[in-house]
Scaffold this active site. Sequence first.
Site, PDB file in Angstrom:
ATOM      1  N   HIS A 514     -26.581 -49.983 -18.517  1.00  0.00           N
ATOM      2  CA  HIS A 514     -26.022 -50.628 -19.708  1.00  0.00           C
ATOM      3  C   HIS A 514     -24.736 -51.400 -19.428  1.00  0.00           C
ATOM      4  CE1 HIS A 514     -28.022 -47.283 -22.401  1.00  0.00           C
ATOM      5  NE2 HIS A 514     -28.901 -48.108 -21.855  1.00  0.00           N
ATOM      6  N   HIS A 558     -27.611 -47.195 -26.561  1.00  0.00           N
ATOM      7  CA  HIS A 558     -28.403 -48.090 -25.702  1.00  0.00           C
ATOM      8  C   HIS A 558     -28.311 -49.475 -26.339  1.00  0.00           C
ATOM      9  CE1 HIS A 558     -30.329 -44.517 -23.779  1.00  0.00           C
ATOM     10  NE2 HIS A 558     -29.849 -43.995 -24.888  1.00  0.00           N
TER      11      HIS A 558
HETATM   12  C1  FAD Z   1     -33.889 -50.111 -16.213  1.00  0.00           C
HETATM   13  C2  FAD Z   1     -33.198 -50.403 -17.511  1.00  0.00           C
HETATM   14  C3  FAD Z   1     -33.333 -49.514 -18.565  1.00  0.00           C
HETATM   15  C4  FAD Z   1     -32.703 -49.776 -19.784  1.00  0.00           C
HETATM   16  N1  FAD Z   1     -32.975 -48.980 -20.856  1.00  0.00           N
HETATM   17  C5  FAD Z   1     -32.547 -49.375 -22.084  1.00  0.00           C
HETATM   18  C6  FAD Z   1     -32.994 -48.702 -23.259  1.00  0.00           C
HETATM   19  O1  FAD Z   1     -33.794 -47.760 -23.202  1.00  0.00           O
HETATM   20  N2  FAD Z   1     -32.538 -49.140 -24.459  1.00  0.00           N
HETATM   21  C7  FAD Z   1     -31.652 -50.185 -24.577  1.00  0.00           C
HETATM   22  O2  FAD Z   1     -31.241 -50.527 -25.685  1.00  0.00           O
HETATM   23  N3  FAD Z   1     -31.212 -50.823 -23.473  1.00  0.00           N
HETATM   24  C8  FAD Z   1     -31.673 -50.474 -22.252  1.00  0.00           C
HETATM   25  N4  FAD Z   1     -31.310 -51.193 -21.154  1.00  0.00           N
HETATM   26  C9  FAD Z   1     -30.306 -52.261 -21.325  1.00  0.00           C
HETATM   27  C10 FAD Z   1     -30.813 -53.508 -22.051  1.00  0.00           C
HETATM   28  O3  FAD Z   1     -32.128 -53.821 -21.676  1.00  0.00           O
HETATM   29  C11 FAD Z   1     -29.854 -54.634 -21.729  1.00  0.00           C
HETATM   30  O4  FAD Z   1     -28.569 -54.243 -22.141  1.00  0.00           O
HETATM   31  C12 FAD Z   1     -30.206 -55.946 -22.409  1.00  0.00           C
HETATM   32  O5  FAD Z   1     -31.504 -56.374 -22.115  1.00  0.00           O
HETATM   33  C13 FAD Z   1     -29.199 -56.989 -21.951  1.00  0.00           C
HETATM   34  O6  FAD Z   1     -29.478 -58.192 -22.612  1.00  0.00           O
HETATM   35  P1  FAD Z   1     -28.810 -59.519 -22.092  1.00  0.00           P
HETATM   36  O7  FAD Z   1     -29.269 -60.610 -22.979  1.00  0.00           O
HETATM   37  O8  FAD Z   1     -27.367 -59.294 -21.915  1.00  0.00           O
HETATM   38  O9  FAD Z   1     -29.391 -59.707 -20.596  1.00  0.00           O
HETATM   39  P2  FAD Z   1     -30.834 -59.538 -20.023  1.00  0.00           P
HETATM   40  O10 FAD Z   1     -31.775 -58.958 -21.008  1.00  0.00           O
HETATM   41  O11 FAD Z   1     -30.701 -58.838 -18.708  1.00  0.00           O
HETATM   42  O12 FAD Z   1     -31.314 -61.037 -19.777  1.00  0.00           O
HETATM   43  C14 FAD Z   1     -30.696 -61.923 -18.877  1.00  0.00           C
HETATM   44  C15 FAD Z   1     -31.734 -62.948 -18.437  1.00  0.00           C
HETATM   45  O13 FAD Z   1     -31.085 -64.010 -17.770  1.00  0.00           O
HETATM   46  C16 FAD Z   1     -31.822 -64.337 -16.619  1.00  0.00           C
HETATM   47  N5  FAD Z   1     -30.907 -64.939 -15.644  1.00  0.00           N
HETATM   48  C17 FAD Z   1     -29.863 -64.340 -15.025  1.00  0.00           C
HETATM   49  N6  FAD Z   1     -29.255 -65.219 -14.201  1.00  0.00           N
HETATM   50  C18 FAD Z   1     -29.929 -66.383 -14.320  1.00  0.00           C
HETATM   51  C19 FAD Z   1     -29.771 -67.651 -13.722  1.00  0.00           C
HETATM   52  N7  FAD Z   1     -28.791 -67.897 -12.838  1.00  0.00           N
HETATM   53  N8  FAD Z   1     -30.648 -68.628 -14.054  1.00  0.00           N
HETATM   54  C20 FAD Z   1     -31.642 -68.400 -14.948  1.00  0.00           C
HETATM   55  N9  FAD Z   1     -31.844 -67.201 -15.542  1.00  0.00           N
HETATM   56  C21 FAD Z   1     -30.981 -66.207 -15.236  1.00  0.00           C
HETATM   57  C22 FAD Z   1     -32.384 -63.014 -16.134  1.00  0.00           C
HETATM   58  O14 FAD Z   1     -33.450 -63.189 -15.248  1.00  0.00           O
HETATM   59  C23 FAD Z   1     -32.754 -62.361 -17.453  1.00  0.00           C
HETATM   60  O15 FAD Z   1     -34.051 -62.696 -17.859  1.00  0.00           O
HETATM   61  C24 FAD Z   1     -31.898 -50.940 -19.925  1.00  0.00           C
HETATM   62  C25 FAD Z   1     -31.760 -51.833 -18.868  1.00  0.00           C
HETATM   63  C26 FAD Z   1     -32.410 -51.583 -17.664  1.00  0.00           C
HETATM   64  C27 FAD Z   1     -32.261 -52.565 -16.522  1.00  0.00           C
END
Ligand code: FAD
Length: 586
Positions: A514, A558
């Site tokens: 997280h 989460h």
């Molecule tokens: C294994 C795991 C288990 C988890 N379990 C939970 C859970 O049970 N419940 C919960 O609420 N949260 C959970 N989380 C956390 C939650 O999924 C994340 O906090 C959330 O998805 C983050 O959202 P975000 O938009 O910040 O980034 P992300 O969802 O990570 O999305 C970022 C996106 O940007 C893309 N990206 C990055 N750099 C580049 C680039 N240079 N060029 C183009 N694309 C790029 C990535 O490929 C990705 O698709 C978990 C995370 C993981 C990894």
Amino acid sequence: ALYTDAADLPTSTFDFVIVGAGAGGAVMAARLSENPSTSVLVIEAGPSDAGLLEIAVPFMAPELTGPFSKWTWNFTTVPQAELNNRTLAYARGRILGGSTSVNYMAHTRGSDDEYNLWAQLTGDEGWAWSNLEKFYFKSARLVAASNGRSSTGLVNPLAHGFGPVEVSLPGHTEPIDDRILQTARTVPEFPLAADLNAGRNIGMALMQSSVSGGRRVSSATAYLHPAISRPNLHVLIGNTVTKLVQTGNTTRGPEFKQVEFAPNSTAPCTSVKATKEIILSAGTISTPQILMLSGVGNATELSSFGITPVVDLPDVGRNLQDQPLLASYFRVISNISNATYDAVERSPELKTAALAQWNATRTGLFSGGVVNGVGFLRLPANSSIFQNITDPAAGPNTGHIEMIFGDGYNALVDPQPATGNFLTVQLSVSTPTSLGSVTLNNTDPFTFPVIDPNFLGTPFDRFAVVEVVKAARRFVSAPTWDGFIGDRFGVIGDADTDEEILDACRKEVVTIWHPTSTARMAARDVPWGVVDPDLLVKGVSGLRIVDASVFPRIPAVHPSAVIYIMAERVADLIQNVGTRAVRDEL
Ligand SMILES: Cc1cc2nc3c(=O)[nH]c(=O)nc-3n(C[C@H](O)[C@H](O)[C@H](O)COP(=O)(O)OP(=O)(O)OC[C@H]3O[C@@H](n4cnc5c(N)ncnc54)[C@H](O)[C@@H]3O)c2cc1C
């Protein structure tokens, strides 16, 4: 439409260019493209999630983040000083849906306190829960569990909305479910929560997960795919954004409206332009890396890498927060057949059978996640730690520690033993105070940055991690567990004194996955922070960040539901031209 080659894009200029199709990016893409006259391009480094069985099957989630996963950025941390210098795997989703396509699907919006504190910290009442509830309702809705389990008394239907993220109680009934609920009904220390998604995040419950009809619900399935056939929405996969480019100067500061990207490190870069905004949604690790490579960050540090600073924002990459996770194990002595899923974990034949059942009817063990029960608890107000440290919880309805129950051996550090049945209680500190960082390794956008979550870096975190181990032991020593639980097991199980427990935690802590706050939001008129309360990058024009990096501090839950709420609000601000910067420019 979906594109794999930039050469096939219909144009190189869009109203909005969104970097990353994860939790934040997918919401922004779907909501902004609701207006047919607004053109949106999403650039995602990873592949499509469509048709991938292991992504769709909830029980297979732990298999998605191994060191050779095709669906993740296989980051690692630097050696963690308080964890005996261990280096931890630190994967993030790299696929449509981002980390919501590989996560464990727990859906927890957090206490009202969290958001009211955001409002206080940012000076913007728009973040107070009273103004956000409608966006929670717009993001998610409750659906029936795939096994038809009754939700009476376990959820409050009035606390749920009508949005595209479908959320349900566990779709597979485990022998531990009733024991968890019965313990909560009988032991005052562990009260049964009316509904953890109703504003008070304290107590025991069955886990609400983003699972519907036995399938994973991600930001891709809920938001992106339903919108992808719109003629004004363009989604380019398999391309990594390498840099944002300054395109001019405005009264607000340098303008960034150009994005460079490439399919791999040896291919030439392509450029596209945004007429309205670039929205950075690359997540807590990649968003600060892209900012720094674009000259936005600590000017001195950037100069030391030979990057010309465009905007001096020292908080870029700072304040990384994450929750430590560890597994405590107990032997299960029950002679009920299938008392745990340990046998399935050990047997390829049983796994094949469970998968066949899932394929046929979307039911059975594989239709649910690996954990069914959860509890958030507060440390007692008279805990010795509070003599020296201010309570880090956002408010009285926010838990400090978390227990998550798996009806089998969840292998986090030590592999599953060859024989035996186990209960895993995964434990976490929900309100950690340790601060870490994301910094550049070098100027190559395809090199992973330096990641330091600084786990157990503060006295509070070390205190709380010991307390949660002891709380789990008290929980399973309730009479409800008599005849089911045997002795403690494993590295944590062997520890008795507080010192021994802390030593064991240093060996067992991993990430709960997280990470947040590396581009944190702050009030407009303060010199710290990376984005203002409208999530616009400070001192920059044309650039907004919508992902977990902007959280002013880690929410004690989460976080994916929190990101959905935040993104829904910001999409609404943009659609209604409600943000101050846009108003100023009109
Ligand atoms: C294994 C795991 C288990 C988890 N379990 C939970 C859970 O049970 N419940 C919960 O609420 N949260 C959970 N989380 C956390 C939650 O999924 C994340 O906090 C959330 O998805 C983050 O959202 P975000 O938009 O910040 O980034 P992300 O969802 O990570 O999305 C970022 C996106 O940007 C893309 N990206 C990055 N750099 C580049 C680039 N240079 N060029 C183009 N694309 C790029 C990535 O490929 C990705 O698709 C978990 C995370 C993981 C990894």
